[in-house]
Enzyme design. Structure first.
Site, PDB file in Angstrom:
ATOM      1  CB  SER A   8     -65.129  27.065  78.578  1.00  0.00           C
ATOM      2  OG  SER A   8     -66.317  27.499  79.216  1.00  0.00           O
ATOM      3  CG  HIS A  33     -62.348  27.162  81.989  1.00  0.00           C
ATOM      4  ND1 HIS A  33     -61.305  27.755  82.658  1.00  0.00           N
ATOM      5  CD2 HIS A  33     -63.306  28.117  81.863  1.00  0.00           C
ATOM      6  CE1 HIS A  33     -61.617  29.019  82.934  1.00  0.00           C
ATOM      7  NE2 HIS A  33     -62.832  29.260  82.466  1.00  0.00           N
ATOM      8  CG  ASP A  35     -66.503  29.625  82.469  1.00  0.00           C
ATOM      9  OD1 ASP A  35     -65.528  30.236  82.950  1.00  0.00           O
ATOM     10  OD2 ASP A  35     -66.537  29.203  81.301  1.00  0.00           O
ATOM     11  CG  MET A  37     -70.699  32.797  85.138  1.00  0.00           C
ATOM     12  SD  MET A  37     -71.252  33.366  83.517  1.00  0.00           S
ATOM     13  CE  MET A  37     -69.945  32.727  82.470  1.00  0.00           C
ATOM     14  CG  HIS A  66     -63.155  31.753  85.433  1.00  0.00           C
ATOM     15  ND1 HIS A  66     -63.432  32.185  84.155  1.00  0.00           N
ATOM     16  CD2 HIS A  66     -62.909  32.887  86.148  1.00  0.00           C
ATOM     17  CE1 HIS A  66     -63.378  33.502  84.107  1.00  0.00           C
ATOM     18  NE2 HIS A  66     -63.079  33.957  85.304  1.00  0.00           N
ATOM     19  CG  MET A  68     -66.332  34.870  86.035  1.00  0.00           C
ATOM     20  SD  MET A  68     -66.823  34.348  84.374  1.00  0.00           S
ATOM     21  CE  MET A  68     -66.779  32.585  84.595  1.00  0.00           C
ATOM     22  CG  MET A 137     -61.261  37.330  82.513  1.00  0.00           C
ATOM     23  SD  MET A 137     -61.787  35.655  82.127  1.00  0.00           S
ATOM     24  CE  MET A 137     -63.099  35.937  80.941  1.00  0.00           C
ATOM     25  CG  ASP A 175     -61.950  32.200  80.086  1.00  0.00           C
ATOM     26  OD1 ASP A 175     -62.529  31.779  79.070  1.00  0.00           O
ATOM     27  OD2 ASP A 175     -62.460  32.177  81.225  1.00  0.00           O
TER      28      ASP A 175
END
Ligand code: DX5
Ligand code: ZN
Length: 227
Positions: A8, A33, A35, A37, A66, A68, A137, A175
């Site tokens: 990540s 990965h 992330d 957000m 991913h 979010m 998660m 994760d």
């Protein structure tokens, strides 16, 4: 059975993402990965599709994105066009998760969905035939460097059992909170893609990646589901 590492980049140096990704992938990391957000679905802000587009130009490795974010429907096209390879949506986000998975696949990308620690595993079951990967998660999403929630181990086992029962071609990623010390157990429970942020990007990145692969081999040996 190949177990894959998806470092990540949340814990990488944001001013040197291409450099840190190259170190990790040269050392054998299979995925990258990313992330995303939005400061609304989770209480943190990171990056959006323009950064994914730049990363696409910087690496040939699989970009495992991913999301979010509260409104995936508003942004899926952007991430598809930016060159994401795998796109994960949260079942807790707005909109129809099944329709989102179908849209991702129709665009020629790998589709994945995920649940937060308090959402029951069964929510994922009807979606698995439409998933190339499923993400469990194992921390509350939002921040790197948190501890693995022990209760999530049973969830990994339950989703692995469901995948094996139906013979789905679906990878199982976890994760949050993966460290060298607990990863063999996580693999033995059923995960075949491990996200690790702080455990990869602190200290010697290349060495950390290699150590994770050693632990994968140990976990796969203990795992009934890989036999
Ligand atoms: C948390 C993110 C994770 C996080 C993992 O919301 O989805 O990908 O970066 O970080 P570690 O491995 O440090 O728990
Ligand atoms: Zn993540």
């Amino acid at each position: 059975m190949e177990i894959k590492l998806s470092p990540s980049i949340l814990s990488a140096d944001f001013a040197n993402l291409a450099r840190d990704i190259k170190i990790a992938t040269d050392a054998g990391a299979e995925y990258v990965h990313v992330d995303v957000m939005d400061g609304h679905f989770v209480p943190n802000l990171t990056i959006g599709a323009p950064v994914v587009k730049s990363l696409r130009a910087a690496t040939d490795h699989v970009l495992d994105v991913h999301l979010m974010i509260s409104n995936p429907d508003q942004y899926l096209d952007d991430f598809i066009d930016a060159g994401a390879d795998i796109i994960t949506v949260h079942c807790e986000s707005n909109g129809d998760t099944l329709a989102q998975l179908k849209k991702i696949r129709a665009a020629g990308k790998k589709a994945s969905c995920t649940i937060k620690p308090n959402t029951p595993a069964e929510v994922l079951f009807p979606l698995l035939p439409y998933c190339d990967m499923v993400l469990i998660m194992t921390v509350e999403p939002g921040f790197g460097g948190q501890g693995f929630i022990p209760a999530c181990m049973d969830k990994i086992k339950a989703v692995r059992a469901e995948i094996q029962k139906h013979g789905y071609a679906c990878e199982l990623e976890i994760d949050g909170g993966a460290k060298l010390a607990n990863t063999a157990e996580i693999v033995a429970a059923g995960a075949d893609v491990i996200v690790a942020g702080s455990a990869v990007f602190s200290g010697d990145i290349a060495e950390n990646v290699k150590e994770f692969h050693k632990v994968f081999a140990a976990g796969a040996q203990q795992a009934e589901w890989t036999k």
